[in-house]
Scaffold this motif. Structure first.
Motif, PDB file in Angstrom:
ATOM      1  N   VAL A   1       5.032   2.133   5.345  1.00  0.00           N
ATOM      2  CA  VAL A   1       3.834   2.772   4.787  1.00  0.00           C
ATOM      3  C   VAL A   1       4.235   3.739   3.674  1.00  0.00           C
ATOM      4  O   VAL A   1       3.612   3.804   2.610  1.00  0.00           O
ATOM      5  N   ALA A   2       5.323   4.473   3.918  1.00  0.00           N
ATOM      6  CA  ALA A   2       5.773   5.456   2.923  1.00  0.00           C
ATOM      7  C   ALA A   2       6.181   4.774   1.622  1.00  0.00           C
ATOM      8  O   ALA A   2       6.072   5.361   0.543  1.00  0.00           O
ATOM      9  N   GLU A   3       6.644   3.523   1.705  1.00  0.00           N
ATOM     10  CA  GLU A   3       7.115   2.824   0.501  1.00  0.00           C
ATOM     11  C   GLU A   3       6.023   2.034  -0.192  1.00  0.00           C
ATOM     12  O   GLU A   3       6.244   1.521  -1.296  1.00  0.00           O
ATOM     13  N   SER A   4       4.858   1.928   0.441  1.00  0.00           N
ATOM     14  CA  SER A   4       3.793   1.111  -0.135  1.00  0.00           C
ATOM     15  C   SER A   4       3.280   1.717  -1.441  1.00  0.00           C
ATOM     16  O   SER A   4       3.244   2.932  -1.609  1.00  0.00           O
ATOM     17  N   ASP A   5       2.896   0.844  -2.393  1.00  0.00           N
ATOM     18  CA  ASP A   5       2.283   1.386  -3.604  1.00  0.00           C
ATOM     19  C   ASP A   5       0.817   0.954  -3.710  1.00  0.00           C
ATOM     20  O   ASP A   5       0.180   1.095  -4.748  1.00  0.00           O
ATOM     21  N   GLU A   6       0.285   0.436  -2.620  1.00  0.00           N
ATOM     22  CA  GLU A   6      -1.132   0.094  -2.571  1.00  0.00           C
ATOM     23  C   GLU A   6      -1.919   1.410  -2.546  1.00  0.00           C
ATOM     24  O   GLU A   6      -1.641   2.288  -1.715  1.00  0.00           O
ATOM     25  N   GLU A   7      -2.886   1.536  -3.435  1.00  0.00           N
ATOM     26  CA  GLU A   7      -3.501   2.840  -3.640  1.00  0.00           C
ATOM     27  C   GLU A   7      -4.125   3.420  -2.368  1.00  0.00           C
ATOM     28  O   GLU A   7      -3.925   4.583  -2.028  1.00  0.00           O
ATOM     29  N   GLN A   8      -4.870   2.572  -1.656  1.00  0.00           N
ATOM     30  CA  GLN A   8      -5.551   3.064  -0.447  1.00  0.00           C
ATOM     31  C   GLN A   8      -4.546   3.528   0.602  1.00  0.00           C
ATOM     32  O   GLN A   8      -4.761   4.523   1.298  1.00  0.00           O
ATOM     33  N   VAL A   9      -3.448   2.796   0.703  1.00  0.00           N
ATOM     34  CA  VAL A   9      -2.418   3.162   1.677  1.00  0.00           C
ATOM     35  C   VAL A   9      -1.766   4.481   1.275  1.00  0.00           C
ATOM     36  O   VAL A   9      -1.523   5.353   2.117  1.00  0.00           O
ATOM     37  N   VAL A  10      -1.509   4.651  -0.021  1.00  0.00           N
ATOM     38  CA  VAL A  10      -0.884   5.881  -0.503  1.00  0.00           C
ATOM     39  C   VAL A  10      -1.775   7.085  -0.181  1.00  0.00           C
ATOM     40  O   VAL A  10      -1.302   8.107   0.326  1.00  0.00           O
TER      41      VAL A  10
END
Lengths: 100, 193
Positions: free
Chosen positions: B163-172
């Motif tokens: 999750v910390a590495e995701s660059d999906e906006e909603q996840v960020v």
């Protein structure tokens, strides 16, 4: 009002039923990646009244072994503990001691 | 946010930016709504006996994964016992969570948050918590983090890294809120020692 006592049955038939000993139950707390270690330890201290050392030990057991038996006793008592843990947001269940 | 600190006399104090206070209000409102959808608006009933007497309580676990985590099974490997346990305790647990969320909102309002106000020129919200409010905050912050973790798909320690590495906006965005709630809770626990 209660009626008169029933006559005592003198020749009560023997049964083969083996009475199981009242095995104590345990409250297990399971590891989750969400709850903070400091918080889990705080809950063990403040709810169960454990010392800092004991609370930390149990918290680390949850963290490393995936679960820890944090309390044992009667089923009713463990149900109360499990409900309290759920209120704190910890993932807890009860089961018979030595179960699984 | 200024970390929670214990005052020499009395309560624990924390200061929130108005946007942060409104964020908490918003998230708490969502969790309360979810809980009340499950167990009905009567979850605010302060009488646990009433909660147990109402016959319609379900013995089946909720389908919504967030509710399932907030109102988990009671028994390790016994669906029937879990069902009975749920039937008698779920409403009480849900009411307690709703009451905690309401107590948090109340302290934010007392600290100067205007629930419908505009954030732009509002003053910071200073909350002072007595021991009962501290307990409500600790539990509610946990509930919010559990709910967000489910929505973020965090089930193992590895998921946290993913999750910390995701660059999906909603996840960020959600992951930033999740981390922030963890920080708030960490400073609150720290202020109690």
């Amino acid at each position: 009002m209660a009626g008169s006592p029933a006559p005592v049955e003198l020749d009560r038939p023997e049964t083969d039923l083996v009475v199981e000993p009242d095995l104590p139950w345990v409250t297990l707390v399971w590891n989750d990646p969400v709850n903070l270690m400091s918080y889990v330890s705080y809950v063990f201290r403040s709810y169960f009244g454990y010392s800092d050392a004991k609370a930390d030990e149990l918290m680390l057991e949850v963290h490393h072994d995936g679960r820890s038996a944090v309390s044992s006793g009667s089923r009713e008592e463990m149900e109360r503990h499990v409900q309290a843990m759920h209120e704190y947001g910890l993932w807890a269940t009860l089961e018979k001691s030595g179960g699984q | 946010m200024k970390p929670f600190k214990r005052r020499r006399r009395g309560g624990v104090v924390g200061v929130f930016e108005p946007t942060e206070a409104h964020l908490l209000l918003n998230l708490l409102g969502q969790v309360v709504e979810l809980l009340q959808d499950r167990t009905g608006p009567s979850t605010s009933s302060p009488d646990p006996l009433f909660d147990q007497l109402v016959p319609a309580a379900s013995h089946l676990p909720p389908e919504d994964p967030v509710l399932k985590r907030l109102l988990p099974d009671g028994y390790s490997d016994d669906a029937e016992a879990s069902g009975d346990f749920r039937r008698y305790t779920e409403r009480g647990l849900s009411s307690a969570k709703v009451a905690n969320a309401e107590a948090v909102i109340e302290s934010l309002v007392r600290g100067g948050m205007e629930p419908d106000g505009n954030d732009t020129d509002a003053e910071p919200v200073e909350v002072e918590l007595d021991p009962a409010a501290v307990q409500a905050w600790l539990r509610s912050l946990t509930d919010l983090r559990l709910a967000l973790a489910v929505r973020l798909g965090i089930e193992t320690e590895d998921d946290v890294d993913a999750v910390a590495e995701s660059d999906e906006e909603q996840v960020v965005v959600m992951s930033d809120i999740y981390d922030w709630l963890g920080y708030v809770q960490e400073t609150l626990v720290g202020a109690l020692d």
